[in-house]
Write a protein that holds these residues in place. Structure first.
Motif, mmCIF file in Angstrom:
data_model
loop_
_atom_site.group_PDB
_atom_site.id
_atom_site.type_symbol
_atom_site.label_atom_id
_atom_site.label_comp_id
_atom_site.label_asym_id
_atom_site.label_seq_id
_atom_site.Cartn_x
_atom_site.Cartn_y
_atom_site.Cartn_z
ATOM 1 N N ARG A 208 0.815 -1.215 0.000
ATOM 2 C CA ARG A 208 0.000 0.000 0.000
ATOM 3 C C ARG A 208 0.851 1.269 0.000
ATOM 4 N NH1 ARG A 208 -2.758 -3.343 3.474
ATOM 5 N NH2 ARG A 208 -1.893 -2.360 5.336
ATOM 6 N N ILE A 209 2.056 1.182 0.573
ATOM 7 C CA ILE A 209 2.955 2.339 0.610
ATOM 8 C C ILE A 209 4.127 2.072 -0.323
ATOM 9 C CG2 ILE A 209 4.398 3.792 2.066
ATOM 10 C CD1 ILE A 209 2.593 3.171 4.381
ATOM 11 N N LYS A 210 4.342 2.977 -1.267
ATOM 12 C CA LYS A 210 5.350 2.787 -2.300
ATOM 13 C C LYS A 210 6.659 3.482 -1.930
ATOM 14 C CE LYS A 210 2.363 0.576 -4.805
ATOM 15 N NZ LYS A 210 2.459 -0.888 -4.953
ATOM 16 N N THR A 211 7.704 3.109 -2.638
ATOM 17 C CA THR A 211 9.008 3.720 -2.437
ATOM 18 C C THR A 211 8.979 5.189 -2.862
ATOM 19 O OG1 THR A 211 10.066 1.598 -2.911
ATOM 20 C CG2 THR A 211 11.456 3.560 -3.003
ATOM 21 N N ASP A 212 9.497 6.056 -2.015
ATOM 22 C CA ASP A 212 9.640 7.474 -2.340
ATOM 23 C C ASP A 212 11.052 7.690 -2.867
ATOM 24 O OD1 ASP A 212 9.850 10.201 -2.515
ATOM 25 O OD2 ASP A 212 9.177 10.611 -0.463
ATOM 26 N N TRP A 213 11.175 7.704 -4.180
ATOM 27 C CA TRP A 213 12.505 7.768 -4.799
ATOM 28 C C TRP A 213 13.179 9.124 -4.591
ATOM 29 C CZ3 TRP A 213 14.794 3.464 -5.507
ATOM 30 C CH2 TRP A 213 14.066 2.316 -5.837
ATOM 31 N N SER A 214 12.422 10.126 -4.134
ATOM 32 C CA SER A 214 13.072 11.397 -3.812
ATOM 33 C C SER A 214 13.986 11.257 -2.597
ATOM 34 C CB SER A 214 12.027 12.492 -3.551
ATOM 35 O OG SER A 214 11.340 12.265 -2.324
ATOM 36 N N LYS A 215 13.799 10.167 -1.825
ATOM 37 C CA LYS A 215 14.649 9.908 -0.658
ATOM 38 C C LYS A 215 15.900 9.095 -1.025
ATOM 39 C CE LYS A 215 11.688 11.656 2.391
ATOM 40 N NZ LYS A 215 10.505 11.919 1.562
ATOM 41 N N ALA A 216 15.959 8.596 -2.245
ATOM 42 C CA ALA A 216 17.089 7.770 -2.678
ATOM 43 C C ALA A 216 18.355 8.636 -2.815
ATOM 44 C CB ALA A 216 16.755 7.095 -4.000
ATOM 45 N N PRO A 217 19.554 8.031 -2.743
ATOM 46 C CA PRO A 217 19.780 6.591 -2.597
ATOM 47 C C PRO A 217 19.595 6.128 -1.153
ATOM 48 C CG PRO A 217 21.874 7.748 -2.674
ATOM 49 C CD PRO A 217 20.813 8.781 -2.917
ATOM 50 N N PHE A 218 19.163 4.875 -1.010
ATOM 51 C CA PHE A 218 19.001 4.239 0.286
ATOM 52 C C PHE A 218 20.241 3.403 0.579
ATOM 53 C CE2 PHE A 218 14.803 4.649 -1.702
ATOM 54 C CZ PHE A 218 14.141 5.412 -0.751
ATOM 55 N N LYS A 219 20.678 3.394 1.837
ATOM 56 C CA LYS A 219 21.884 2.649 2.197
ATOM 57 C C LYS A 219 21.657 1.786 3.432
ATOM 58 C CE LYS A 219 25.460 5.730 0.325
ATOM 59 N NZ LYS A 219 26.156 4.702 -0.487
ATOM 60 N N ALA A 220 22.169 0.552 3.391
ATOM 61 C CA ALA A 220 22.230 -0.346 4.554
ATOM 62 C C ALA A 220 23.683 -0.727 4.774
ATOM 63 C CB ALA A 220 21.377 -1.581 4.327
ATOM 64 N N TYR A 221 24.041 -0.987 6.030
ATOM 65 C CA TYR A 221 25.440 -1.188 6.392
ATOM 66 C C TYR A 221 25.636 -2.522 7.106
ATOM 67 C CZ TYR A 221 25.536 3.836 5.492
ATOM 68 O OH TYR A 221 25.411 5.069 4.908
ATOM 69 N N TYR A 222 26.740 -3.187 6.790
ATOM 70 C CA TYR A 222 27.087 -4.479 7.366
ATOM 71 C C TYR A 222 28.512 -4.413 7.921
ATOM 72 C CZ TYR A 222 23.212 -6.343 4.501
ATOM 73 O OH TYR A 222 21.998 -6.594 3.920
ATOM 74 N N ARG A 223 28.743 -5.116 9.032
ATOM 75 C CA ARG A 223 30.100 -5.225 9.573
ATOM 76 C C ARG A 223 30.166 -6.405 10.549
ATOM 77 N NH1 ARG A 223 30.653 -0.222 13.999
ATOM 78 N NH2 ARG A 223 29.477 -1.282 15.664
#
Length: 281
Positions: A208-223
């Motif tokens: 129901r809620i779509k991606t807001d591409w104005s907020k892109a780029p999206f980042k996730a972090y791993y360590r």
């Protein structure tokens, strides 16, 4: 694949009983143990000692990586910091899977489903055996997983699969073959995968809620990733003790938002057979 100046992953992981590879790893060289699966420059390694990894999602692609080796049983611990703010439509993953081209694959999933700003992430877990899944449980968390790194763990031994967050169990999926229930991944070696991708047709509140591409780029972090394949590892006999059983009940009472074993609308005739035993975890 990674560029020649590629860097190294800082993750903490324990995975076991590998056929044809060494029996123990430290927090080692990412290039020796892992490979990029997609995303080109959207996967970046940085930081002192080249030990931090980020995945980026934009309107064109996400990114991901996997282990070069396959594993059977063990414990996996990975620190992840999720996308802050409006993450609707995004899916950040950490999971194990065997070869999916066979149509009979095994899989053990952690998926983190983004949401609109101010709404909690959904932690989606699932187990597949011989190509069959539909064993989902979903949770919210008792903290904001985008503010700091937290450790997400999978324990996989011949008796059970356990999903943990900061060593607190969310879920236990047991092997009930002694009760004649033949649904448990136990024969196929699996690779470790992680990825960031867009799935706004279903990921956030059923699409129901779509991606807001104005907020892109999206980042996730791993360590903080380490591999120890010692056959004498504590993972082999890992199970709930009194304290972890209490924590599991606390999580499931307060933070579970979906359990396939209580979904009578979906399973109007009969629940999956392991459900009658699961309440005794």
């Amino acid at each position: 694949m990674f560029s020649s100046n590629g860097k190294m992953l800082k993750l903490v992981m324990v995975v076991a009983l590998v056929v044809g590879v060494p029996t123990a790893y430290g927090a080692g060289d990412f290039h020796s143990e892992f490979e990029q699966t997609f995303g080109d420059h959207r996967l970046q390694i940085s930081g002192p000692g080249n030990k931090d990894l980020s995945l980026t999602l934009d309107q064109y692609s996400g990114a991901g990586f996997r282990s070069k080796n396959e594993y059977l049983y063990g414990r996996i611990d990975m620190q992840i910091k999720l996308i802050p703010g409006d993450s609707a439509g995004t899916v950040t993953t950490f999971y194990l899977t065997s070869d999916q081209s066979t149509g009979k694959h095994d899989e053990i999933d952690f998926e983190f489903l983004g949401n609109a700003s101010g709404q909690p992430y959904t932690v989606h877990t699932n187990v597949f055996s011989q190509g069959q899944g539909s064993r989902e449980q979903q949770f919210h968390l008792w903290f904001d997983p985008s503010k700091n790194y937290h450790t997400y763990s999978i324990v996989w031994n011949p008796k059970l699969i356990m999903f943990l967050v900061d060593n607190t169990p969310l879920r236990v999926f047991r092997n009930y073959e002694n009760h004649g229930i033949m649904f448990f991944p136990k024969n196929q070696r699996q690779r470790i995968y992680a990825s960031l991708w867009e799935a706004d047709d279903w990921a956030t509140q059923g699409g129901r809620i779509k991606t807001d591409w104005s907020k892109a780029p999206f980042k996730a972090y791993y360590r903080n990733f380490n591999i120890d394949t010692s056959p004498n590892g504590a993972w082999m006999n890992h199970d709930l003790d009194a304290n972890s059983r209490k924590r599991l009940k606390w999580v499931q009472k307060n933070y579970m938002i979906y359990n396939y074993c209580t979904d009578w609308k979906r399973y109007s005739q009969n629940l999956p057979p392991e459900c009658k035993h699961a309440k005794h975890n």
